[in-house]
Design a protein around this motif. Structure first.
Motif, PDB file in Angstrom:
ATOM      1  N   LYS A   4     -27.492 -29.222  46.413  1.00  0.00           N
ATOM      2  CA  LYS A   4     -27.723 -27.861  45.938  1.00  0.00           C
ATOM      3  C   LYS A   4     -27.982 -26.971  47.137  1.00  0.00           C
ATOM      4  CE  LYS A   4     -27.620 -29.628  41.875  1.00  0.00           C
ATOM      5  NZ  LYS A   4     -26.335 -29.846  41.333  1.00  0.00           N
ATOM      6  N   THR A   5     -27.534 -25.742  47.062  1.00  0.00           N
ATOM      7  CA  THR A   5     -27.781 -24.822  48.161  1.00  0.00           C
ATOM      8  C   THR A   5     -29.220 -24.344  48.124  1.00  0.00           C
ATOM      9  OG1 THR A   5     -27.165 -22.849  46.933  1.00  0.00           O
ATOM     10  CG2 THR A   5     -25.389 -24.019  48.084  1.00  0.00           C
ATOM     11  N   ASN A   6     -29.730 -23.935  49.275  1.00  0.00           N
ATOM     12  CA  ASN A   6     -31.085 -23.404  49.336  1.00  0.00           C
ATOM     13  C   ASN A   6     -31.245 -22.209  48.421  1.00  0.00           C
ATOM     14  OD1 ASN A   6     -31.997 -25.298  51.149  1.00  0.00           O
ATOM     15  ND2 ASN A   6     -31.557 -24.041  52.931  1.00  0.00           N
ATOM     16  N   ASP A   7     -30.201 -21.390  48.307  1.00  0.00           N
ATOM     17  CA  ASP A   7     -30.260 -20.205  47.457  1.00  0.00           C
ATOM     18  C   ASP A   7     -30.483 -20.584  45.996  1.00  0.00           C
ATOM     19  OD1 ASP A   7     -30.091 -17.351  47.102  1.00  0.00           O
ATOM     20  OD2 ASP A   7     -28.130 -17.695  46.185  1.00  0.00           O
ATOM     21  N   GLN A   8     -29.826 -21.638  45.544  1.00  0.00           N
ATOM     22  CA  GLN A   8     -29.969 -22.063  44.154  1.00  0.00           C
ATOM     23  C   GLN A   8     -31.384 -22.546  43.862  1.00  0.00           C
ATOM     24  OE1 GLN A   8     -26.614 -24.840  44.432  1.00  0.00           O
ATOM     25  NE2 GLN A   8     -25.874 -23.945  42.532  1.00  0.00           N
ATOM     26  N   LEU A   9     -32.009 -23.192  44.828  1.00  0.00           N
ATOM     27  CA  LEU A   9     -33.328 -23.763  44.605  1.00  0.00           C
ATOM     28  C   LEU A   9     -34.478 -22.874  45.059  1.00  0.00           C
ATOM     29  CD1 LEU A   9     -32.587 -27.445  45.639  1.00  0.00           C
ATOM     30  CD2 LEU A   9     -32.831 -26.529  43.331  1.00  0.00           C
ATOM     31  N   SER A  10     -34.198 -21.875  45.894  1.00  0.00           N
ATOM     32  CA  SER A  10     -35.274 -21.082  46.462  1.00  0.00           C
ATOM     33  C   SER A  10     -36.005 -20.232  45.424  1.00  0.00           C
ATOM     34  CB  SER A  10     -34.763 -20.201  47.595  1.00  0.00           C
ATOM     35  OG  SER A  10     -33.826 -19.256  47.107  1.00  0.00           O
ATOM     36  N   ASN A  11     -35.356 -19.865  44.357  1.00  0.00           N
ATOM     37  CA  ASN A  11     -35.982 -19.065  43.303  1.00  0.00           C
ATOM     38  C   ASN A  11     -36.030 -19.828  41.983  1.00  0.00           C
ATOM     39  OD1 ASN A  11     -36.301 -16.816  45.018  1.00  0.00           O
ATOM     40  ND2 ASN A  11     -34.190 -16.219  44.662  1.00  0.00           N
ATOM     41  N   TRP A  13     -38.308 -20.742  40.071  1.00  0.00           N
ATOM     42  CA  TRP A  13     -39.220 -20.242  39.034  1.00  0.00           C
ATOM     43  C   TRP A  13     -38.573 -19.166  38.164  1.00  0.00           C
ATOM     44  CZ3 TRP A  13     -39.678 -19.405  44.233  1.00  0.00           C
ATOM     45  CH2 TRP A  13     -39.486 -18.109  44.672  1.00  0.00           C
ATOM     46  N   GLN A  14     -37.458 -18.605  38.623  1.00  0.00           N
ATOM     47  CA  GLN A  14     -36.767 -17.579  37.844  1.00  0.00           C
ATOM     48  C   GLN A  14     -35.741 -18.169  36.882  1.00  0.00           C
ATOM     49  OE1 GLN A  14     -35.176 -15.105  40.977  1.00  0.00           O
ATOM     50  NE2 GLN A  14     -37.004 -13.813  41.014  1.00  0.00           N
ATOM     51  N   LEU A  15     -35.496 -19.459  36.976  1.00  0.00           N
ATOM     52  CA  LEU A  15     -34.510 -20.109  36.111  1.00  0.00           C
ATOM     53  C   LEU A  15     -35.077 -20.355  34.724  1.00  0.00           C
ATOM     54  CD1 LEU A  15     -33.220 -22.869  38.558  1.00  0.00           C
ATOM     55  CD2 LEU A  15     -32.044 -20.753  37.953  1.00  0.00           C
ATOM     56  N   SER A  16     -34.220 -20.316  33.741  1.00  0.00           N
ATOM     57  CA  SER A  16     -34.632 -20.755  32.411  1.00  0.00           C
ATOM     58  C   SER A  16     -34.773 -22.274  32.473  1.00  0.00           C
ATOM     59  CB  SER A  16     -33.577 -20.379  31.369  1.00  0.00           C
ATOM     60  OG  SER A  16     -32.400 -21.160  31.565  1.00  0.00           O
ATOM     61  N   LEU A  24     -30.663 -29.439  38.162  1.00  0.00           N
ATOM     62  CA  LEU A  24     -31.222 -30.707  38.618  1.00  0.00           C
ATOM     63  C   LEU A  24     -30.572 -31.923  37.949  1.00  0.00           C
ATOM     64  CD1 LEU A  24     -34.948 -29.608  38.693  1.00  0.00           C
ATOM     65  CD2 LEU A  24     -33.380 -29.843  40.628  1.00  0.00           C
ATOM     66  N   GLU A  25     -29.622 -31.658  37.071  1.00  0.00           N
ATOM     67  CA  GLU A  25     -28.897 -32.700  36.349  1.00  0.00           C
ATOM     68  C   GLU A  25     -29.861 -33.664  35.660  1.00  0.00           C
ATOM     69  OE1 GLU A  25     -25.861 -34.434  38.842  1.00  0.00           O
ATOM     70  OE2 GLU A  25     -25.342 -32.471  39.664  1.00  0.00           O
ATOM     71  N   THR A  26     -30.712 -33.081  34.815  1.00  0.00           N
ATOM     72  CA  THR A  26     -31.690 -33.852  34.064  1.00  0.00           C
ATOM     73  C   THR A  26     -31.835 -33.244  32.678  1.00  0.00           C
ATOM     74  OG1 THR A  26     -33.898 -34.842  34.167  1.00  0.00           O
ATOM     75  CG2 THR A  26     -33.708 -32.546  34.892  1.00  0.00           C
ATOM     76  N   GLN A  27     -32.805 -33.700  31.939  1.00  0.00           N
ATOM     77  CA  GLN A  27     -33.080 -33.173  30.596  1.00  0.00           C
ATOM     78  C   GLN A  27     -34.573 -33.306  30.323  1.00  0.00           C
ATOM     79  OE1 GLN A  27     -30.640 -35.542  28.067  1.00  0.00           O
ATOM     80  NE2 GLN A  27     -31.392 -37.450  28.865  1.00  0.00           N
ATOM     81  N   ALA A  28     -35.035 -32.806  29.211  1.00  0.00           N
ATOM     82  CA  ALA A  28     -36.462 -32.795  28.895  1.00  0.00           C
ATOM     83  C   ALA A  28     -37.063 -34.195  28.874  1.00  0.00           C
ATOM     84  CB  ALA A  28     -36.701 -32.093  27.564  1.00  0.00           C
ATOM     85  N   THR A  29     -36.272 -35.178  28.532  1.00  0.00           N
ATOM     86  CA  THR A  29     -36.771 -36.555  28.471  1.00  0.00           C
ATOM     87  C   THR A  29     -36.666 -37.275  29.813  1.00  0.00           C
ATOM     88  OG1 THR A  29     -34.604 -37.293  27.698  1.00  0.00           O
ATOM     89  CG2 THR A  29     -36.271 -36.809  26.009  1.00  0.00           C
ATOM     90  N   GLY A  30     -36.151 -36.590  30.837  1.00  0.00           N
ATOM     91  CA  GLY A  30     -36.043 -37.189  32.164  1.00  0.00           C
ATOM     92  C   GLY A  30     -34.699 -37.857  32.376  1.00  0.00           C
ATOM     93  N   ILE A  31     -34.612 -38.612  33.457  1.00  0.00           N
ATOM     94  CA  ILE A  31     -33.378 -39.325  33.778  1.00  0.00           C
ATOM     95  C   ILE A  31     -33.534 -40.788  33.390  1.00  0.00           C
ATOM     96  CG2 ILE A  31     -32.711 -37.764  35.641  1.00  0.00           C
ATOM     97  CD1 ILE A  31     -33.820 -39.772  37.640  1.00  0.00           C
TER      98      ILE A  31
END
Length: 56
Positions: A4-11, A13-16, A24-31
């Motif tokens: 992932k690029t730094n730009d994608q991860l740097s903010n 907290w603004q993601l839904s 992060l290629e995960t789900q509520a129940t984890g990997i």
């Protein structure tokens, strides 16, 4: 999980929640076990290194 690029991860907290899961290629129940093993091999253990006392 692709890099992932730094730009994608740097903010992150603004993601839904759904966008964060996708990024992060995960789900509520984890990997699952297989994915956890794959990521462990790729990224190493999620551990903290011992802090060296820099104050004398």
């Amino acid at each position: 999980m692709e890099s992932k690029t730094n730009d994608q991860l740097s903010n992150f907290w603004q993601l839904s929640i759904n966008d964060a899961f996708k990024l992060l290629e995960t789900q509520a129940t984890g990997i699952g076990t297989a994915e956890a093993i794959k990521r462990l091999k790729q990224y190493g253990a999620n551990t903290l290194k011992k802090l060296i006392n820099l104050i004398t």
